[in-house]
Design a protein around this motif. Structure first.
Motif, PDB file in Angstrom:
ATOM      1  N   SER A 149       1.913   2.034   2.465  1.00 32.60           N
ATOM      2  CA  SER A 149       2.199   0.238   2.122  1.00 32.60           C
ATOM      3  C   SER A 149       1.334  -0.713   1.177  1.00 32.60           C
ATOM      4  O   SER A 149       1.003  -0.391   1.137  1.00 32.60           O
ATOM      5  CB  SER A 149       1.185   0.229   3.635  1.00 32.60           C
ATOM      6  OG  SER A 149       0.586  -1.370   3.626  1.00 32.60           O
ATOM      7  N   THR A 183       6.220   5.885  -6.384  1.00 30.20           N
ATOM      8  CA  THR A 183       6.425   7.118  -5.238  1.00 30.20           C
ATOM      9  C   THR A 183       6.452   8.555  -6.940  1.00 30.20           C
ATOM     10  O   THR A 183       6.870   8.614  -7.720  1.00 30.20           O
ATOM     11  CB  THR A 183       7.345   6.568  -4.374  1.00 30.20           C
ATOM     12  OG1 THR A 183       8.280   6.985  -4.900  1.00 30.20           O
ATOM     13  CG2 THR A 183       6.796   5.561  -3.848  1.00 30.20           C
ATOM     14  N   ASP A 200       0.031  10.874  -9.447  1.00 31.57           N
ATOM     15  CA  ASP A 200      -0.693   9.691  -9.064  1.00 31.57           C
ATOM     16  C   ASP A 200      -1.096   9.939 -10.370  1.00 31.57           C
ATOM     17  O   ASP A 200      -1.984  10.182 -11.054  1.00 31.57           O
ATOM     18  CB  ASP A 200      -2.152  10.537  -8.072  1.00 31.57           C
ATOM     19  CG  ASP A 200      -1.627   9.878  -6.176  1.00 31.57           C
ATOM     20  OD1 ASP A 200      -1.123   9.100  -7.078  1.00 31.57           O
ATOM     21  OD2 ASP A 200      -1.498  10.626  -5.525  1.00 31.57           O
ATOM     22  N   ASN A 218      -9.288  -0.105   6.073  1.00 31.39           N
ATOM     23  CA  ASN A 218      -8.857   0.608   5.130  1.00 31.39           C
ATOM     24  C   ASN A 218      -9.405   0.260   3.601  1.00 31.39           C
ATOM     25  O   ASN A 218     -10.269  -0.694   3.082  1.00 31.39           O
ATOM     26  CB  ASN A 218      -7.151  -0.771   5.687  1.00 31.39           C
ATOM     27  CG  ASN A 218      -6.207  -0.728   5.991  1.00 31.39           C
ATOM     28  OD1 ASN A 218      -6.432   0.571   6.590  1.00 31.39           O
ATOM     29  ND2 ASN A 218      -5.229  -1.265   6.829  1.00 31.39           N
ATOM     30  N   SER A 274       7.211   6.093   1.363  1.00 31.80           N
ATOM     31  CA  SER A 274       6.625   7.394   0.745  1.00 31.80           C
ATOM     32  C   SER A 274       4.829   6.271   0.655  1.00 31.80           C
ATOM     33  O   SER A 274       4.936   5.345  -0.282  1.00 31.80           O
ATOM     34  CB  SER A 274       7.285   7.568  -0.410  1.00 31.80           C
ATOM     35  OG  SER A 274       8.516   7.976  -0.074  1.00 31.80           O
ATOM     36  N   ASP A 275       4.130   7.532   0.202  1.00 33.41           N
ATOM     37  CA  ASP A 275       2.926   6.691  -0.560  1.00 33.41           C
ATOM     38  C   ASP A 275       3.770   6.414  -2.887  1.00 33.41           C
ATOM     39  O   ASP A 275       3.580   7.533  -2.804  1.00 33.41           O
ATOM     40  CB  ASP A 275       1.627   8.209  -1.061  1.00 33.41           C
ATOM     41  CG  ASP A 275       1.279   8.959   0.280  1.00 33.41           C
ATOM     42  OD1 ASP A 275       1.335   8.248   1.412  1.00 33.41           O
ATOM     43  OD2 ASP A 275       1.005   9.572   0.689  1.00 33.41           O
ATOM     44  N   PHE A 328      -1.677   0.537   0.044  1.00 32.96           N
ATOM     45  CA  PHE A 328      -2.582   1.698   0.748  1.00 32.96           C
ATOM     46  C   PHE A 328      -1.591   3.192   1.097  1.00 32.96           C
ATOM     47  O   PHE A 328      -0.751   2.900   0.867  1.00 32.96           O
ATOM     48  CB  PHE A 328      -2.487   0.993   1.959  1.00 32.96           C
ATOM     49  CG  PHE A 328      -3.255  -0.310   2.278  1.00 32.96           C
ATOM     50  CD1 PHE A 328      -4.563  -0.203   1.826  1.00 32.96           C
ATOM     51  CD2 PHE A 328      -3.320  -1.636   1.786  1.00 32.96           C
ATOM     52  CE1 PHE A 328      -6.129  -1.054   2.152  1.00 32.96           C
ATOM     53  CE2 PHE A 328      -4.123  -2.418   1.762  1.00 32.96           C
ATOM     54  CZ  PHE A 328      -4.964  -2.908   2.039  1.00 32.96           C
ATOM     55  N   ALA A 329      -2.370   3.812   1.947  1.00 36.11           N
ATOM     56  CA  ALA A 329      -1.560   5.232   2.595  1.00 36.11           C
ATOM     57  C   ALA A 329      -0.346   4.427   2.961  1.00 36.11           C
ATOM     58  O   ALA A 329      -0.120   3.507   3.771  1.00 36.11           O
ATOM     59  CB  ALA A 329      -2.485   5.465   3.187  1.00 36.11           C
ATOM     60  N   ASN A 330       0.500   6.440   3.207  1.00 31.91           N
ATOM     61  CA  ASN A 330       1.786   5.912   3.991  1.00 31.91           C
ATOM     62  C   ASN A 330       3.025   4.840   3.589  1.00 31.91           C
ATOM     63  O   ASN A 330       3.448   4.972   3.688  1.00 31.91           O
ATOM     64  CB  ASN A 330       1.363   5.567   5.326  1.00 31.91           C
ATOM     65  CG  ASN A 330       0.530   6.226   5.714  1.00 31.91           C
ATOM     66  OD1 ASN A 330       0.413   7.821   5.848  1.00 31.91           O
ATOM     67  ND2 ASN A 330      -0.560   6.101   6.598  1.00 31.91           N
ATOM     68  N   THR A 334       2.193   5.795  -6.131  1.00 32.24           N
ATOM     69  CA  THR A 334       1.071   6.296  -6.924  1.00 32.24           C
ATOM     70  C   THR A 334       0.770   5.688  -7.991  1.00 32.24           C
ATOM     71  O   THR A 334       0.143   6.306  -9.114  1.00 32.24           O
ATOM     72  CB  THR A 334       2.073   7.631  -6.914  1.00 32.24           C
ATOM     73  OG1 THR A 334       3.567   7.313  -7.324  1.00 32.24           O
ATOM     74  CG2 THR A 334       2.321   8.995  -5.913  1.00 32.24           C
ATOM     75  N   LYS A 386      -5.910   2.655  -2.331  1.00 30.66           N
ATOM     76  CA  LYS A 386      -5.690   3.164  -3.683  1.00 30.66           C
ATOM     77  C   LYS A 386      -5.502   2.865  -5.539  1.00 30.66           C
ATOM     78  O   LYS A 386      -5.902   2.987  -6.380  1.00 30.66           O
ATOM     79  CB  LYS A 386      -4.762   4.419  -4.048  1.00 30.66           C
ATOM     80  CG  LYS A 386      -4.921   5.642  -3.861  1.00 30.66           C
ATOM     81  CD  LYS A 386      -3.785   6.716  -3.551  1.00 30.66           C
ATOM     82  CE  LYS A 386      -4.460   8.366  -4.385  1.00 30.66           C
ATOM     83  NZ  LYS A 386      -3.421   8.781  -4.056  1.00 30.66           N
TER      84      LYS A 386
END
Length: 214
Positions: free
Chosen positions: A28, A70, A98, A8, A53-54, A24-26, A56, A11
């Motif tokens: 988290s 997000t 982002d 993992n 949601s991702d 993290f993605a998705n 950002t 971001k």
């Protein structure tokens, strides 16, 4: 790091209330044990939130709230640790692009309405999102569709957005509280940009990584 799978890659990373927060993605959002940034063990106080949601952007705000953005919505995490965290919505219809979230007294970010800031109103923890770029919409449009990075220049009170072709827009709140904007260009195509302090502790800005031609 204990407790986070080696595969993992977060971001976004932000320190808040003695914890290390990782996005993290998705959607988290995870944080470390308080005072132990390399330990992510739920039995010791680490925790995970699912936003659906991702994420950002993350930014620790004055007043002890962690802003979690997000694309379409912004959240605020209040409390001090896993025993009393409360995650609430602080901007129902305003999310961040982002890499656009920056702190310069207030928190600024790029969203569907332009350049926006979160302003706290009335009771603690009550926020509203205010669009700042209505008067300089044409400048924002120069980088919106090709936006890659943002940064602040603290010594001149500027928030800057940069596009992948090197076009940049800087925003400045003048002493009268009015928003001003100017366009500038870099000589190469940046993929990320940042500022930092030099060996004397003075702000050094405009460090950027660029695309390399074959």
């Amino acid at each position: 790091i204990t407790g986070v799978p080696a595969t993992n890659t977060p971001k976004y990373v932000e320190a808040h209330k003695g914890h290390l927060f990782l996005a993290f993605a998705n959607g988290s959002l995870q944080h470390s044990v308080q005072g132990e940034p390399l330990t992510f063990d739920g039995f010791l106080g680490a925790q995970e939130f699912g936003l659906g949601s991702d994420i950002t952007g993350l930014k620790s705000l004055t007043g002890g709230i962690l802003a979690v953005h997000t694309r379409r919505k912004s959240y605020g995490l209040q409390g001090t640790n896993s025993g009393d965290w409360v995650l609430t919505t602080i901007a129902e219809t305003s999310g961040a692009a982002d890499y656009s979230v920056q702190a310069l007294g207030q928190t600024y970010f790029l969203d569907a309405h332009g350049v926006t800031t979160l302003t706290r109103v009335q009771a603690f923890g009550d926020f509203r999102a205010n669009s700042l770029s209505g008067m300089v919409k044409s400048a924002v449009e120069l980088v919106r569709d090709q936006f890659v990075a943002s940064f602040v220049v603290r010594k001149s009170n500027q928030y800057r957005l940069v596009g992948e072709d090197g076009t940049g827009v800087l925003f400045y709140i003048n002493p009268r509280g009015q928003l001003e904007a100017a366009v500038f260009e870099y000589p190469a195509q940046p993929v990320c940009i940042y500022n930092c302090d030099d060996e004397n502790g003075d702000e050094a800005c405009d460090h950027y990584h660029r695309y390399q031609e074959d």
